[in-house]
Design an enzyme around this catalytic site. Structure first.
Site, PDB file in Angstrom:
ATOM      1  NE  ARG A  25      -4.444   6.137   2.988  1.00 13.84           N
ATOM      2  CZ  ARG A  25      -4.964   5.207   3.739  1.00 13.84           C
ATOM      3  NH1 ARG A  25      -5.586   5.527   4.844  1.00 13.84           N
ATOM      4  NH2 ARG A  25      -4.864   3.959   3.397  1.00 13.84           N
ATOM      5  NE  ARG A  33      -4.881   5.507   9.342  1.00 16.88           N
ATOM      6  CZ  ARG A  33      -5.318   4.591   8.486  1.00 16.88           C
ATOM      7  NH1 ARG A  33      -4.991   3.334   8.622  1.00 16.88           N
ATOM      8  NH2 ARG A  33      -6.105   4.931   7.503  1.00 16.88           N
ATOM      9  CG  HIS A  38      -8.924   6.380   1.390  1.00 22.25           C
ATOM     10  ND1 HIS A  38      -8.844   6.176   0.040  1.00 22.25           N
ATOM     11  CD2 HIS A  38      -8.310   5.313   1.963  1.00 22.25           C
ATOM     12  CE1 HIS A  38      -8.222   5.027  -0.187  1.00 22.25           C
ATOM     13  NE2 HIS A  38      -7.887   4.484   0.965  1.00 22.25           N
ATOM     14  CD  GLU A  55      -3.044  -1.096   2.203  1.00 23.28           C
ATOM     15  OE1 GLU A  55      -2.839  -0.385   3.195  1.00 23.28           O
ATOM     16  OE2 GLU A  55      -3.968  -1.905   2.120  1.00 23.28           O
ATOM     17  CG  HIS A  94     -10.007   6.543   5.381  1.00 23.37           C
ATOM     18  ND1 HIS A  94     -10.960   5.570   5.159  1.00 23.37           N
ATOM     19  CD2 HIS A  94      -8.830   5.898   5.553  1.00 23.37           C
ATOM     20  CE1 HIS A  94     -10.376   4.372   5.208  1.00 23.37           C
ATOM     21  NE2 HIS A  94      -9.087   4.542   5.461  1.00 23.37           N
TER      22      HIS A  94
HETATM   23  C1  SIN Z   1      -7.345   1.151   2.207  1.00 20.25           C
HETATM   24  O1  SIN Z   1      -7.620  -0.029   2.031  1.00 20.25           O
HETATM   25  O2  SIN Z   1      -7.020   1.916   1.325  1.00 20.25           O
HETATM   26  C2  SIN Z   1      -7.464   1.710   3.586  1.00 20.25           C
HETATM   27  C3  SIN Z   1      -6.465   1.126   4.470  1.00 20.25           C
HETATM   28  C4  SIN Z   1      -6.262   2.020   5.639  1.00 20.25           C
HETATM   29  O3  SIN Z   1      -6.876   3.077   5.723  1.00 20.25           O
HETATM   30  O4  SIN Z   1      -5.434   1.673   6.483  1.00 20.25           O
END
Ligand code: SIN
Length: 510
Positions: free
Chosen positions: A278, A369, A233, A118, A334
């Site tokens: 993010r 975060r 998000h 991620e 988010h």
């Molecule tokens: C996501 O799946 O993009 C969110 C994961 C997260 O917010 O930790």
């Protein structure tokens, strides 16, 4: 008002039934606890919606030190590195605990955990369950374990309205059930109430999550920290308003790209491109949108239904086939990095109150975060708080005074102010307008008061942070300050600061 059943009096009370509350309840067994949840167990809350999984440095090319470096870099100078190091080192223990209570993480043919990538992670280190159904699988397993755990008394459809104190210590809770108030005397409360998304028009959280735990703790005198840091998000499904389905970052981790309605890939050239932190991706999408463009995720090279079955279903419900057409996306509130200030055991500044999960601010996340660190933090802190409570002297509550039930929360006015003034981009004038609107609501006696307390705290912390850092972007202070610290304040200090900010503003405009 009615008294609580005597067998529940004096137990540890856990408020909230996401991963944090469920782990705490289980880890305290056989100590008797009461688990209070505002809906039905396993049905509400953010955990069940989590698509991304749990970050854990367990791959052969990984280490807690590398995970720490990525966490500190996302946190943009404001993480508490000692706390972060401790929590990240406990990742293996948390995963083993969840597995021992029935969570089935995805494994490959050889039985090794499948590790996903991620944004802003330098290694593949995200454990998923059921592909993109991680939260639902964790909740399924933990709820089954809690339901069969004899030491846990479950109060469903019950809300916590006030945290009661005596002599500066927790003394009980005012609960509401079936429309009636109930006083539950206890000297030990664990707040695990989740996030603040319901204070915004567009959120990936359940809209019932309005920062109630933060409000309860603040009203009772606990200090709050890092309240200005609200994470948006980048890729919620751009449907109506309210709760928006999430299109997980893992989709970009598997190679999906972001394009605008002219077909341009607008993140090309940014370091990290679609997998930049993010806040950077959210601001880039926001910039496209305010220039009148729509934004899409293009994912044609991914076997979408196999890799992302839950997201495929969410898209299809909205009439979009992600395997064939670009997915319309927009940023949405988010996660909240701030909350009730705690130490590594989840202890708040109010004796008898612990806070864990999203409603707490341990210092792990700093100003922003890192993806998938939140389920990890919630599980680790549930274990740590349970150990701390179990080792402590126990609860001998004095019977608290009987307060009246507050009016039913009405977040409409607060949501309008928060969405307009406390979003992705902020500036001094807008933050002053937010404080001017929220302060009278917070001090009032109406249904807007409770949600306004949490929103006012966000606005005051944001006004005092005259710099841009992590998720907090000020158009009037675009640079980072040389000296920057994580701030802590009680509600009295927040109200005092709000008055000073407003009077200073009046003085300047006079
Ligand atoms: C996501 O799946 O993009 C969110 C994961 C997260 O917010 O930790």
């Amino acid at each position: 008002m009615r008294p609580a059943p005597p067998e529940l009096t004096g137990r540890v009370v856990i408020i909230g039934s996401g991963i944090a509350g469920l782990v705490t309840a289980l880890a305290l067994a056989p100590k008797p606890v009461v688990l209070v949840t505002q809906g039905r167990l396993g049905q509400g809350g953010s955990t069940v919606l989590a698509q991304g999984g749990i970050a854990a440095a367990i791959g052969p090319d990984d280490s807690p030190a590398l995970h720490l470096a990525d966490t500190l870099s996302a946190g943009d100078g404001l993480c508490n590195s000692a706390i972060a190091e401790t929590i990240l080192r406990q990742a293996g223990e948390a995963i083993a605990y969840l597995e021992s209570h029935g969570t089935r993480f995805d494994r490959d043919a050889s039985g090794a955990p499948v590790l996903g990538l991620e944004a802003a992670h330098g290694r593949r280190r995200i454990l998923h369950a059921a592909g993109d159904g991680s939260g639902a699988e964790i909740v399924r397993a933990l709820v089954a374990a809690v339901r069969s755990c004899a030491s846990v008394a479950i109060l469903e459809d019950t809300s916590a309205c006030r945290l009661l104190t005596r002599d500066g210590m927790v003394a009980g809770l005012l609960l509401q059930r079936d429309g009636a108030g109930m006083i539950l005397p206890t000297g030990q409360v664990v707040m695990a109430t989740g996030g603040i998304g319901g204070l915004y028009d567009a959120t990936t959280n359940p809209v019932d999550n309005r920062g109630q735990g933060i409000m309860l703790a603040a009203r009772a005198g606990a200090a709050l920290a890092d309240m200005e840091f609200v994470q948006f998000h980048p890729t919620a499904l751009a449907v109506a308003r309210g709760r928006l389905p999430l299109i997980s970052e893992a989709v970009r981790g598997e190679g999906a790209i972001l394009i605008n309605d002219c077909g341009e890939r607008f993140l090309t050239g940014h370091p990290g491109e679609e997998l930049a932190p993010r806040d950077i991706v959210a601001r880039a999408i926001h910039a496209e949108m305010i220039s009148g463009r729509q934004v899409f995720l293009k994912a044609d090279d991914i076997d979408f239904p196999t890799r992302f079955p839950a997201i495929t279903a969410l898209c299809r419900e909205a009439g979009i086939d992600p395997a064939r057409e670009p997915i319309p996306v927009r940023p949405a509130q988010h996660y909240h990095m701030g909350g009730i200030h705690t130490d590594i055991f989840g202890r708040s500044t109010l004796p008898g109150l612990w806070a864990i999960g999203e409603c707490a601010a341990t210092g792990l996340h700093g100003a922003n975060r890192l993806a998938s660190n939140s389920l990890l933090e919630a599980a680790v802190m549930g274990l740590n708080a349970a150990r701390d409570i179990a080792a402590g002297p126990g609860s001998h509550p004095a019977i608290p005074a009987m307060p009246d039930l507050p009016p039913e929360a009405d977040p409409g006015q607060v949501r309008a102010i928060t969405s307009r003034h406390l979003g992705i981009l902020r500036d001094g004038a807008s933050l002053h307008a937010a404080i001017a609107g929220l302060l009278p609501l917070a001090l009032g006696r109406g249904g807007a008061s409770d949600p306004a307390i949490t929103a006012l705290a966000i606005a005051v912390f944001a006004a005092l942070r005259q710099e841009s850092r992590g998720a907090h972007a000020r158009t009037d202070f675009p640079a980072q300050a040389i000296h920057s610290v994580s701030r802590r304040m009680t509600l009295d200090q927040i109200i005092q600061s709000a008055r000073l900010i407003l009077s200073d503003n009046l003085a300047r405009s006079a």
